[in-house]
Motif scaffolding. Structure first.
Motif, short mmCIF file in Angstrom:
data_model
loop_
_atom_site.label_atom_id
_atom_site.label_comp_id
_atom_site.label_asym_id
_atom_site.label_seq_id
_atom_site.Cartn_x
_atom_site.Cartn_y
_atom_site.Cartn_z
N THR A 108 26.81 52.55 10.86
CA THR A 108 27.09 53.81 10.90
C THR A 108 25.84 55.25 11.58
O THR A 108 26.50 56.42 12.27
CB THR A 108 27.47 54.65 9.07
N LEU A 109 24.71 54.85 10.82
CA LEU A 109 23.67 56.38 11.72
C LEU A 109 23.25 56.30 13.36
O LEU A 109 23.71 56.88 13.89
CB LEU A 109 22.13 55.85 10.51
N THR A 110 23.77 54.97 13.26
CA THR A 110 23.19 54.99 14.82
C THR A 110 24.59 55.42 15.36
O THR A 110 24.93 56.53 17.39
CB THR A 110 23.08 53.90 16.08
N GLY A 111 26.06 55.02 15.48
CA GLY A 111 26.90 56.14 16.00
C GLY A 111 27.10 57.51 15.07
O GLY A 111 27.58 58.47 16.32
N HIS A 159 22.49 50.84 18.76
CA HIS A 159 24.07 50.80 18.41
C HIS A 159 24.98 49.45 18.36
O HIS A 159 25.31 48.56 17.60
CB HIS A 159 25.09 51.89 18.38
N TRP A 160 24.51 49.47 19.94
CA TRP A 160 25.33 47.84 20.15
C TRP A 160 25.50 46.93 19.65
O TRP A 160 26.26 46.04 19.65
CB TRP A 160 26.42 48.42 21.42
N VAL A 161 23.90 46.77 19.69
CA VAL A 161 23.42 45.59 19.70
C VAL A 161 23.24 45.53 17.62
O VAL A 161 23.93 44.31 17.40
CB VAL A 161 21.56 45.53 19.83
N LEU A 162 23.36 46.50 16.60
CA LEU A 162 23.87 45.75 15.56
C LEU A 162 25.08 45.72 15.48
O LEU A 162 25.60 45.04 14.47
CB LEU A 162 23.36 47.41 14.59
N GLY A 163 25.78 46.48 16.64
CA GLY A 163 27.45 46.34 15.94
C GLY A 163 27.94 44.32 16.44
O GLY A 163 28.41 43.82 15.49
N PHE A 164 27.50 44.12 16.92
CA PHE A 164 26.88 42.67 17.37
C PHE A 164 26.34 41.92 16.40
O PHE A 164 26.75 40.83 15.58
CB PHE A 164 26.67 42.00 18.87
N VAL A 165 25.52 41.79 15.68
CA VAL A 165 24.38 41.25 14.66
C VAL A 165 25.72 41.43 13.64
O VAL A 165 25.72 40.27 12.82
CB VAL A 165 23.07 42.44 14.27
#
Length: 155
Positions: free
Chosen positions: A109-112, A131-137
């Motif tokens: 949420t913070l990176t978005g 953001h996208w690495v966290l999204g896949f994680v």
């Protein structure tokens, strides 16, 4: 006749109702697919014109869909706090993956937010990568959280 888990049976009930569970799953899947679509469109399917690479016409639509899904996801994550998260913490069930989900979703949420409101052109690639690495994680972590939670019901 067996009673559903709850205060009268001595067990803490935190299983989501079908509509709630399906809404969380659908929103998460929409976020994953729209984010992955944006990545593919942005990095691999950029049209080349006589002036060089340009933005794929579907890229803004993928981002708009992703933003709408993010708003819905914030709603559904918030809706989990009372019944699901609080009660699971009280019962001491699935806390490792649960806390990992909370932390990862918070950073996501913070990176978005950072991508939308904070990042400048020079640091946008770093914010985007995070953001996208966290999204896949979080997608993998979500599957693990559900599997561990379902197994703990049978223990």
């Amino acid at each position: 006749m067996t009673r559903p888990p709850g205060p009268t049976t001595g067990r803490i009930a935190f299983k989501l109702e079908r509509w709630h569970r399906r809404s969380v799953y659908a929103t998460g899947l929409l976020l994953l697919l729209s984010g992955a679509a944006w990545l593919v469109l942005h990095y691999f399917l950029r049209p080349v014109t006589e002036f060089g690479e340009s933005v794929n016409p579907l890229e803004p639509w993928a981002m708009k869909l992703h933003g709408a899904a993010a708003m819905a996801a914030l709603f559904f994550v918030g809706s989990l706090l009372h019944m699901h998260v609080r009660r699971a913490l009280r019962a001491g069930r699935n806390t490792l993956t649960g806390w990992a989900m909370i932390a990862t979703l918070s950073f996501l949420t913070l990176t978005g937010y950072g991508l939308y409101y904070v990042a400048g052109e020079s640091d946008r690639p770093l914010w985007s990568l995070l953001h996208w690495v966290l999204g896949f994680v979080v997608a993998v972590l979500f599957v693990v959280h559900v599997i561990v939670g379902r197994r703990s019901v049978h223990d």
